[in-house]
Design a protein around this motif. Structure first.
Motif, PDB file in Angstrom:
ATOM      1  N   UNK A 105       3.299 -11.559  11.562  1.00 47.60           N
ATOM      2  CA  UNK A 105       2.831 -10.385  12.308  1.00 47.60           C
ATOM      3  C   UNK A 105       3.559  -9.130  11.838  1.00 47.60           C
ATOM      4  N   UNK A 143       4.971  -8.577   8.991  1.00 47.42           N
ATOM      5  CA  UNK A 143       4.494  -8.184   7.652  1.00 47.42           C
ATOM      6  C   UNK A 143       3.137  -7.494   7.757  1.00 47.42           C
ATOM      7  N   UNK A 144       2.274  -8.018   8.631  1.00 46.42           N
ATOM      8  CA  UNK A 144       0.946  -7.432   8.795  1.00 46.42           C
ATOM      9  C   UNK A 144       1.040  -6.027   9.375  1.00 46.42           C
ATOM     10  N   UNK A 145       2.160  -5.714  10.054  1.00 48.32           N
ATOM     11  CA  UNK A 145       2.361  -4.377  10.606  1.00 48.32           C
ATOM     12  C   UNK A 145       2.829  -3.407   9.539  1.00 48.32           C
ATOM     13  N   UNK A 146       3.241  -3.940   8.377  1.00 49.26           N
ATOM     14  CA  UNK A 146       3.769  -3.074   7.329  1.00 49.26           C
ATOM     15  C   UNK A 146       5.267  -2.845   7.452  1.00 49.26           C
ATOM     16  N   UNK A 147       5.978  -3.724   8.156  1.00 50.06           N
ATOM     17  CA  UNK A 147       7.433  -3.600   8.261  1.00 50.06           C
ATOM     18  C   UNK A 147       8.038  -3.783   6.868  1.00 50.06           C
ATOM     19  N   UNK A 181      -1.044 -11.405   2.542  1.00 52.81           N
ATOM     20  CA  UNK A 181      -0.017 -11.927   3.459  1.00 52.81           C
ATOM     21  C   UNK A 181       0.315 -13.392   3.200  1.00 52.81           C
ATOM     22  N   UNK A 224       2.746  -2.483   1.739  1.00 52.99           N
ATOM     23  CA  UNK A 224       3.318  -2.361   3.087  1.00 52.99           C
ATOM     24  C   UNK A 224       2.807  -1.096   3.774  1.00 52.99           C
ATOM     25  N   UNK A 242      -0.724  -2.007   5.146  1.00 60.86           N
ATOM     26  CA  UNK A 242      -0.722  -2.953   6.271  1.00 60.86           C
ATOM     27  C   UNK A 242      -0.343  -2.261   7.580  1.00 60.86           C
ATOM     28  N   UNK A 243      -1.135  -2.509   8.585  1.00 60.44           N
ATOM     29  CA  UNK A 243      -0.842  -1.958   9.904  1.00 60.44           C
ATOM     30  C   UNK A 243      -1.245  -0.507  10.028  1.00 60.44           C
ATOM     31  N   UNK A 300      -4.015 -12.242  15.090  1.00 62.60           N
ATOM     32  CA  UNK A 300      -3.988 -13.661  14.736  1.00 62.60           C
ATOM     33  C   UNK A 300      -4.427 -14.564  15.887  1.00 62.60           C
ATOM     34  N   UNK A 346       7.183   3.341  11.772  1.00 61.16           N
ATOM     35  CA  UNK A 346       7.123   3.083  10.329  1.00 61.16           C
ATOM     36  C   UNK A 346       6.072   3.961   9.652  1.00 61.16           C
ATOM     37  N   UNK A 347       4.851   3.944  10.197  1.00 60.92           N
ATOM     38  CA  UNK A 347       3.764   4.618   9.486  1.00 60.92           C
ATOM     39  C   UNK A 347       3.593   6.082   9.869  1.00 60.92           C
TER      40      UNK A 347
END
Lengths: 312, 330
Positions: free
Chosen positions: A213, A215-219, B57, B86, B89-90, B97, B120-121
């Motif tokens: 999860x 990783x999927x968030x872009x952490x 992923x 990265x 993603x997100x 999931x 982050x983004x």
């Protein structure tokens, strides 16, 4: 959280009572009694019974037990038979040395063990993993006193970086030089333990769904490993360090002998050799209380690391 | 309609006993804004691998993208570095999931987990991100968001956790959402609520959604278009209504017959005999032939995915020699 702390403290009471009872029984199971140990084999029956009356050993066992509990819980550990000084005073004199050694070795273990374990997990089945596994296996299979003697030979006798014997000193540099080799000796064993636990715990965590999860968030990778990986992998590591604390104090007995360092270990050995009942009894109680205390502390650290603990 | 996400010839391989085997091969999918594409198939058909490959992923050891392009707004994601990936993603593409119980970090508050993606983004401060997290929880209909934002995942029920996952996924207003069986682990009533929520959010934000499921009932409820997968390949794609009315591939037909319906008697349910071949044991020719009631000698040639005749101007495609032939003859 407060309720959790109170619950942990209450749960320690039966453990404490069981421990005290065991000490009481053990001391009375030893052949001969305190009076005989103090006066020797040649003592007359009259002087023996006089001393027994003074020590309360002629009382019924139940009365002795209650008196023992009252004394121990009240912190009244009596007077050392060999030195004549109060047991508490004897212990207080050397306890800082042992605590310092134990704390230093845990810190060394954490400084080296956590990164080694993490690197091993992140490079699983590649050379960093093999190196770290060989190192930790070596650390685990070497008895502490053997590696201690080898370290003394290498760093104190040949290289002369550190003193061979620890002589008490108020100078902080000398003090740390005295501490260095024994702490490194125990610290390497601790490093081996922490490396192994960190590696397997980190491998488990990295396979968890919440890592995917993140990783999927872009952490980004660094934060992924530290915040999402290590934070969760620490939980078993804390357990192992807490459990190992008791063993570590036990190990320090041998290490203190090898490095001629004052501490609980040397005190215990002296008390055994002198058949100093009161000192031995006091030491056992204080030692075991420490282990119980550390277990409570471990549980509290648990609650800080893992929010699920304090709610259940 | 221009495609937002265009997957072309995607082949993902797994390492099994030292050899690379294709888990999915030559997968073509395209997704437009404000469209829901359902990917359907049995366990092991390659649905999840397709979604995980899209966001890259899959575990780096043991899995690789062998061939193909993943074009997002014209940029090929398969060629990006891990660091560039990265950032996507997100942010541009988010994913939710199947297992809401294990997909949230147990040692972080739900609020912090939502806030993290914004920090982050979007470069937001922690305080601002937490405020936004509270609003997002409200938007995904979690009651009492001000309190919930400070709680940990174990204090949430399964349905609430999946809402929290949706809040994380939607925080940065992604253009594409990959939903990998997001309702499978939930009770039927909660399932319906989450589906409705996803559908509403998609409409409000004009997102493209790839919805992976094995549940045809769910497909009928939410999908615009459907892609049916079998043994790592797409075997049929069509508009949702067209697929349910005129399934072309025998596998799709079999899936529909195996689906329980309230307007039919339970004893008319027909399970599909056998199971999906493993990635190391796929037959030569048509992968479905060993389980297919219509199989003939011609099925020994591996079929391509192509338009079926009689599609009548629609983009109805299937991967079956016999069906195409039979309809041509008719």
């Amino acid at each position: 959280m407060t309720r959790y702390i109170i619950r942990r403290l209450l749960a320690a009471i039966p453990t404490l009572l069981a421990m005290l009872t065991m000490v009481f029984v053990l001391v009375r199971l030893v052949p001969g009694d305190a009076a005989m140990a103090m006066l020797g084999d040649q003592a007359s029956e009259a002087s023996l019974s006089a001393l027994r009356a003074r020590l309360g050993l002629d009382q019924p066992i139940g009365v002795q037990y209650l008196a023992f509990l009252r004394d121990m819980l009240g912190g009244n550990f009596g007077v050392s038979m060999s030195s004549g000084r109060p047991v508490l005073e004897e212990v207080a004199r050397v306890l800082p040395y042992t605590l310092e050694l134990t704390a230093a070795s845990i810190i060394i273990g954490a400084i080296f063990g956590l990164p080694l374990g993490m690197v091993a997990a992140l490079y699983r089945n590649a050379w960093p993993d093999y190196v770290s596994r060989i190192l930790s296996l070596t650390g685990l299979s070497f008895p502490g006193f053997v590696s201690g003697i080898l370290m003394l030979l290498a760093f104190a006798v040949y290289l002369r970086w550190f003193p061979v014997m620890s002589i008490a000193s108020d100078n902080i540099v000398d003090h740390l030089r005295n501490l260095a080799l024994p702490a490194l000796n125990l610290g390497l064993i601790m490093t081996a333990y922490i490396t192994r636990v960190t590696r397997s715990s980190m491998l488990n965590v990295l396979g968890e769904d919440y890592i995917r999860t993140a990783r999927a968030k872009g952490v980004p990778p660094r934060r992924l490993i530290m915040r999402h990986g290590l934070r969760n992998a620490l939980i078993p590591v804390v357990t192992v360090v807490g459990l190992y604390f008791g063993t570590l104090i036990g190990n320090s007995v041998l290490v203190e002998l090898v490095f001629t360092r004052p501490g609980l270990g040397k005190l215990i050995l002296g008390a055994l050799q002198a058949r100093d009942y009161t000192l031995l009894q006091g030491l056992m109680v204080i030692f075991a209380s420490f282990v119980i205390l550390v277990n409570i502390l471990t549980d509290l650290i648990y609650a800080v690391v893992d929010p699920r603990v304090s709610y259940s | 309609m221009t495609a937002l996400l265009d997957i072309r010839g995607l082949t993902t391989e797994f390492r099994v006993n030292g050899r690379w085997h294709a888990a999915i091969q030559d997968v073509d999918l395209s997704l437009a804004a404000n469209e829901t594409l359902a990917v359907v198939g049995e366990s092991g058909s390659g649905k999840s691998v397709t979604a995980l490959s899209t966001l890259r992923l899959l575990p780096q050891a043991g899995a690789r993208i062998g061939r193909g392009e993943i074009l997002f707004e014209g940029r090929d994601l398969a060629k990006l570095s891990e660091r560039q990936m990265a950032k996507v993603r997100g942010n541009d593409i988010a994913m939710i999931f199947q297992e809401p119980m294990t997909s949230l970090n147990p040692t972080m508050t739900v609020g912090d987990q939502i806030a993290e993606v914004l920090m982050i983004h979007r470069g937001m401060s922690h305080g601002a991100a937490l405020n936004e997290a509270r609003d997002l929880l409200d938007e995904v209909r979690v009651p009492d968001p001000a309190r919930r934002v400070t709680e940990y995942p174990h204090q949430f029920s399964g349905g609430m956790r999946q809402r929290a996952m949706i809040a994380i996924a939607l925080a940065c207003r992604p253009k594409v959402l990959l939903a990998d069986e997001p309702t499978t682990a939930l009770d039927v009533t909660v399932q319906h609520q989450v589906l409705t929520l996803l559908d509403d959010l998609k409409r409000e934000r004009g997102m493209g959604v790839i919805f992976i499921t094995h549940n045809l009932g769910v497909v009928a409820q939410i999908a615009d278009r459907v892609a049916v997968m079998y043994a790592g390949e797409i075997v049929e794609t069509a508009d949702c209504t067209r697929l349910f009315a005129n399934p072309a591939h025998p596998y799709t037909e079999a899936l529909l017959r195996a689906m329980p319906r309230v307007d039919r008697r339970a004893d008319t349910l027909e399970p599909i005999p056998g199971s999906v071949p493993s990635i190391t044991g796929r037959p030569a020719g048509c992968y479905f032939a060993p389980r297919c009631g219509y199989a003939r000698p011609e099925c020994g040639h591996h079929p391509v995915l192509g338009p079926i005749s009689g599609a009548g101007g629609s983009d109805h495609q299937a991967r079956c020699i016999l069906r195409a032939k039979a309809e041509e003859a008719a």
